[in-house]
Design a protein around this motif. Structure first.
Motif, PDB file in Angstrom:
ATOM      1  N   ARG A   1       0.858  -1.188   0.000  1.00 36.06           N
ATOM      2  CA  ARG A   1       0.000   0.000   0.000  1.00 36.06           C
ATOM      3  C   ARG A   1       0.881   1.220   0.000  1.00 36.06           C
ATOM      4  O   ARG A   1       1.639   1.432   0.946  1.00 36.06           O
ATOM      5  N   ILE A   2       0.821   1.934  -1.065  1.00 39.98           N
ATOM      6  CA  ILE A   2       1.681   3.128  -1.175  1.00 39.98           C
ATOM      7  C   ILE A   2       0.831   4.358  -0.881  1.00 39.98           C
ATOM      8  O   ILE A   2      -0.226   4.544  -1.481  1.00 39.98           O
ATOM      9  N   THR A   3       1.332   5.168   0.019  1.00 39.68           N
ATOM     10  CA  THR A   3       0.653   6.449   0.289  1.00 39.68           C
ATOM     11  C   THR A   3       1.520   7.578  -0.244  1.00 39.68           C
ATOM     12  O   THR A   3       2.687   7.378  -0.611  1.00 39.68           O
ATOM     13  N   ALA A   4       0.985   8.735  -0.251  1.00 35.25           N
ATOM     14  CA  ALA A   4       1.729   9.867  -0.798  1.00 35.25           C
ATOM     15  C   ALA A   4       2.934  10.200   0.051  1.00 35.25           C
ATOM     16  O   ALA A   4       3.934  10.733  -0.434  1.00 35.25           O
TER      17      ALA A   4
ATOM     18  N   SER B   1      -1.441  13.950  -2.770  1.00 36.95           N
ATOM     19  CA  SER B   1      -1.557  13.678  -1.329  1.00 36.95           C
ATOM     20  C   SER B   1      -2.950  13.195  -1.002  1.00 36.95           C
ATOM     21  O   SER B   1      -3.946  13.637  -1.579  1.00 36.95           O
ATOM     22  N   GLY B   2      -3.006  12.282  -0.082  1.00 38.72           N
ATOM     23  CA  GLY B   2      -4.299  11.741   0.340  1.00 38.72           C
ATOM     24  C   GLY B   2      -4.687  10.496  -0.428  1.00 38.72           C
ATOM     25  O   GLY B   2      -5.535   9.731   0.027  1.00 38.72           O
ATOM     26  N   ARG B   3      -4.105  10.256  -1.584  1.00 33.69           N
ATOM     27  CA  ARG B   3      -4.459   9.081  -2.364  1.00 33.69           C
ATOM     28  C   ARG B   3      -3.522   7.939  -1.979  1.00 33.69           C
ATOM     29  O   ARG B   3      -2.386   8.165  -1.577  1.00 33.69           O
ATOM     30  N   GLU B   4      -4.001   6.738  -2.157  1.00 34.93           N
ATOM     31  CA  GLU B   4      -3.084   5.617  -1.977  1.00 34.93           C
ATOM     32  C   GLU B   4      -3.328   4.579  -3.056  1.00 34.93           C
ATOM     33  O   GLU B   4      -4.398   4.525  -3.659  1.00 34.93           O
ATOM     34  N   LYS B   5      -2.300   3.785  -3.295  1.00 33.04           N
ATOM     35  CA  LYS B   5      -2.311   2.837  -4.404  1.00 33.04           C
ATOM     36  C   LYS B   5      -1.840   1.489  -3.864  1.00 33.04           C
ATOM     37  O   LYS B   5      -1.000   1.426  -2.969  1.00 33.04           O
TER      38      LYS B   5
END
Lengths: 133, 547
Positions: free
Chosen positions: B395-398, B503-507
């Protein structure tokens, strides 16, 4: 007649001797046959063979004494032969009745031998009576 | 009552007498209390049943046909009558042969021998006679022969051989194991050089827990082991370590293992009960045992438990050697771990390889959480011949930084100590440098085509997303018994660029690692020795003067 020797006894002794050879070989062959075909454990085979060989050992002096006694018109050998005949008769009865396996051929051979012994004993008694008197 | 007991025992001792009456013997009477079809001698059949038969399957029942005259029961069906009825005749059969048996004075002559019924008195003698693989007619003579052979042999074989039970003072070193069922049997001896691991169930009760011998440590280390069979030299079993297991399964290693802990009842629990024993026996190369150590796992039994599972293990090590488990001899065996190692410093003077249990070739092991960052540490050994694939989700966050993330992922994929060399054969020794194959490491970076231009402009962040280990192996050796040999190992790490997230999104990115075993053996051709040829040449001038 001056001849006391018994001719029928002589003939019978002679025939008995020849028959006994055949009897001995036949009985020995049959014991061997029985030991192969039937279950014949060693402790029952040994007495039967012992009786047969004992009878063969007895037969030789028995016949010799019979011949000698009859031809020399002496009652002692003939009497001894009679005694040995009694022993042979006992052994023959054993082989007829108390053998482990009594085959029909055994019955035939032994009864012929037994009848031969019986006739022989009768003739010997008569011969002894003739010699003694 | 004593008389009837004796009489009953006497009846039991002899087998029932065989049926010899010809009129009552019926071979085709198989069904009890029922009429067998076409069986004319069956006493369960009535006249109506007989009227339905077609033939008699058993027409005549006779005694031994070798007797001169014997009774015979003749069964036949009279089909003329209406309804058909069975005719039963008892006749005297005469054997016409001159060699028929007139009489016998030996009762067992014509019957099978009844076997002896074993009783407490004759059991030992019957066991001697019939207990072996062959029936010995004279068991005593056999015993005499073996006794005569033993004294000269005893001096020669004064050492343990493979498989021989390890002897102790009173009997044998016991390794309780399940026999037939899962319950523990204490009669299983441990064989010399036979590494065993067994698990079995023991029935327990908390009230009697200090009186059950198998739960106490003393039972397992009580008798000392004989150094060689039939000798007086003893080797005491020392306690190597004690691990205490709590009721919820947590194990703690005790610091002092010289105190003997015996089971006792405490607060409705039985503590210090033996749950597992691990024997380590050290031996010399001449078959003599020099050391014996036992590692215990003690636990607590609760009141409700009626049985516990005990596990036992024994392993043999030769003195002055480090045991390294082989993965095949010589070729790899499918299912055994691929052996790997490092070359310590010393190049260009290559020293021996370091290969131990902690430097195996491992891949990431998938866990139930599937999160790469929390799954660190769980690794599965690579087993020869088993293609494996595993993975996790990242899980990658900004807020994540590129470089530390790349390093973390590399650790997740490759593990703490990724080896440099892999053993070519299953039994490659660490000293033979040529038997080890280097792991070739490749790096491939995926790039999406339409991002090439943008990548040249901004700094690219490459994170590894997959590790693919390809092991190429070949068949080596003879045609009838080919051995597996590893020829080439390539570890390919594929990286992809990580685009900066708003920012705020995750992948979520999947991370995979895989092992593939490829057989690159060339097809074998059997070759035969050339047939000998007869090379005859006439001399050069044989046909002189014509040629």
């Amino acid at each position: 007649s001056s001849q006391l020797s018994s001719l029928p006894l002589q003939i019978l002794l002679y025939v008995n001797g020849i028959y006994y050879v055949f009897y001995f070989l036949a009985t020995l062959a049959m014991i061997i046959y029985k030991s192969q075909v039937f279950s014949y454990p060693d402790d029952l085979l040994a007495p039967d063979l012992a009786v047969l060989f004992l009878m063969a050992i007895l037969e030789v002096p028995r016949l010799y004494l019979g011949f000698k006694g009859n031809l020399t018109e002496a009652e002692a050998p003939l009497g001894l032969s009679l005694g040995l005949t009694v022993g042979s008769v006992v052994l023959c009865v054993y082989l007829l009745l108390w053998q482990t396996y009594v085959l029909w051929a055994d019955v035939l051979l032994n009864s012929v031998l037994l009848s031969g012994y019986g006739l022989e004993s009768g003739l010997k008694v008569m011969a002894i009576a003739a010699f003694v008197s | 009552p004593a008389d009837t007991l004796d009489a009953a025992q006497a009846r039991v001792r002899s087998a029932p007498a065989p049926v010899t009456d010809v009129a009552r013997l019926c071979v085709c009477d198989l069904l009890v209390a029922q009429c067998d079809v076409n069986c004319c001698c069956d006493p369960d059949c009535s006249a109506e049943d007989f009227s339905l038969f077609t033939t008699c399957s058993v027409p005549v029942v006779t005694g031994d046909s070798q007797l001169c005259s014997q009774k015979a029961a003749v069964y036949s069906l009279d089909v003329e009558a209406n309804p058909p009825e069975r005719i039963f005749k008892l006749i005297d059969q005469v054997n016409p042969s001159i060699f028929c048996i007139h009489a016998t004075n030996y009762e067992q002559a014509l019957y099978l021998k009844s076997p002896e019924i074993p009783t407490p008195e004759n059991f030992d003698q019957l066991l001697d006679k019939f207990g072996g693989a062959t029936f010995s007619a004279e068991p005593d003579s056999w015993n005499l022969d073996t006794d005569a052979q033993n004294p000269p042999d005893a001096n020669e074989t004064s050492r343990y051989e493979y498989g021989v039970p390890v002897q102790t003072e009173d009997a044998f070193l016991r390794l309780p194991s399940p026999v037939v069922s899962s319950w523990c049997s204490d009669a299983n001896p441990a064989g010399f050089l036979v590494n065993q691991a067994t698990k079995c169930i023991r029935s327990v009760s908390v009230e009697k827990c200090d009186s059950i011998q198998a739960l106490s440590m003393l039972f397992y280390i009580n008798s000392s082991i004989l150094a060689v069979p039939k000798s007086s030299q003893m080797v005491n079993i020392t306690v190597q370590s004690i691990v205490v297991q709590s009721l919820n399964g947590m194990r703690t290693l005790l610091s002092s293992s010289d105190v003997l802990r015996l089971p006792m009842v405490l607060d409705e629990l039985c503590i210090n009960a033996v749950f597992g024993v691990n024997y380590h026996i050290t031996h010399t190369d001449t078959g003599e045992i020099i050391e014996a150590a036992a590692a215990f796992v003690l636990g607590a039994i609760s009141k409700e438990a009626l049985s516990i599972e005990q596990s036992f293990e024994i392993s043999f090590t030769q003195e002055n050697t480090q045991p390294v488990p082989l993965s095949g001899n010589p070729g790899y065996v499918v299912g055994l771990p691929v052996r790997a190692g490092f070359q310590p410093q010393g190049y260009p003077f290559p020293a021996a390889f370091l290969s131990n249990k902690h430097s195996q070739l491992t891949i990431l092991q998938s866990t139930s959480t599937q999160d790469c960052l929390t799954a660190q540490g769980a690794r599965a050994p690579v087993l020869f011949g088993y293609n494996m694939i595993s993975g996790c989700k990242l899980r990658i966050t900004a807020a994540m930084k590129c470089q530390p993330l790349a390093q973390t992922l590399l650790d997740v994929l490759k593990g703490q100590s990724f080896p440099e060399y892999v053993a070519s054969f299953g039994n490659s020794q660490a000293q033979d440098v040529l038997d080890w194959v280097p792991i070739i490491q490749l790096h491939i970076s995926e790039q999406a085509d339409n991002d090439i231009i943008s990548h040249t402009l901004q700094s690219s962040c490459q994170i590894p997303v997959s590790l693919a280990i390809e092991v190429k192996w070949t068949k080596y050796g003879s045609l009838v018994n080919p051995q597996a040999r590893i020829v080439n190992v390539t570890a390919t790490i594929t990286s992809t660029t990580l685009k900066q997230l708003p920012s705020g999104r995750e992948k979520i990115i999947p991370i995979t690692s895989s092992v593939v075993f490829t057989d690159i053996s060339s097809p074998a051709e059997p070759s035969y020795k050339a047939w000998p040829t007869i090379n005859i040449k006439l001399p050069f001038d044989f046909f002189y003067p014509f040629v």
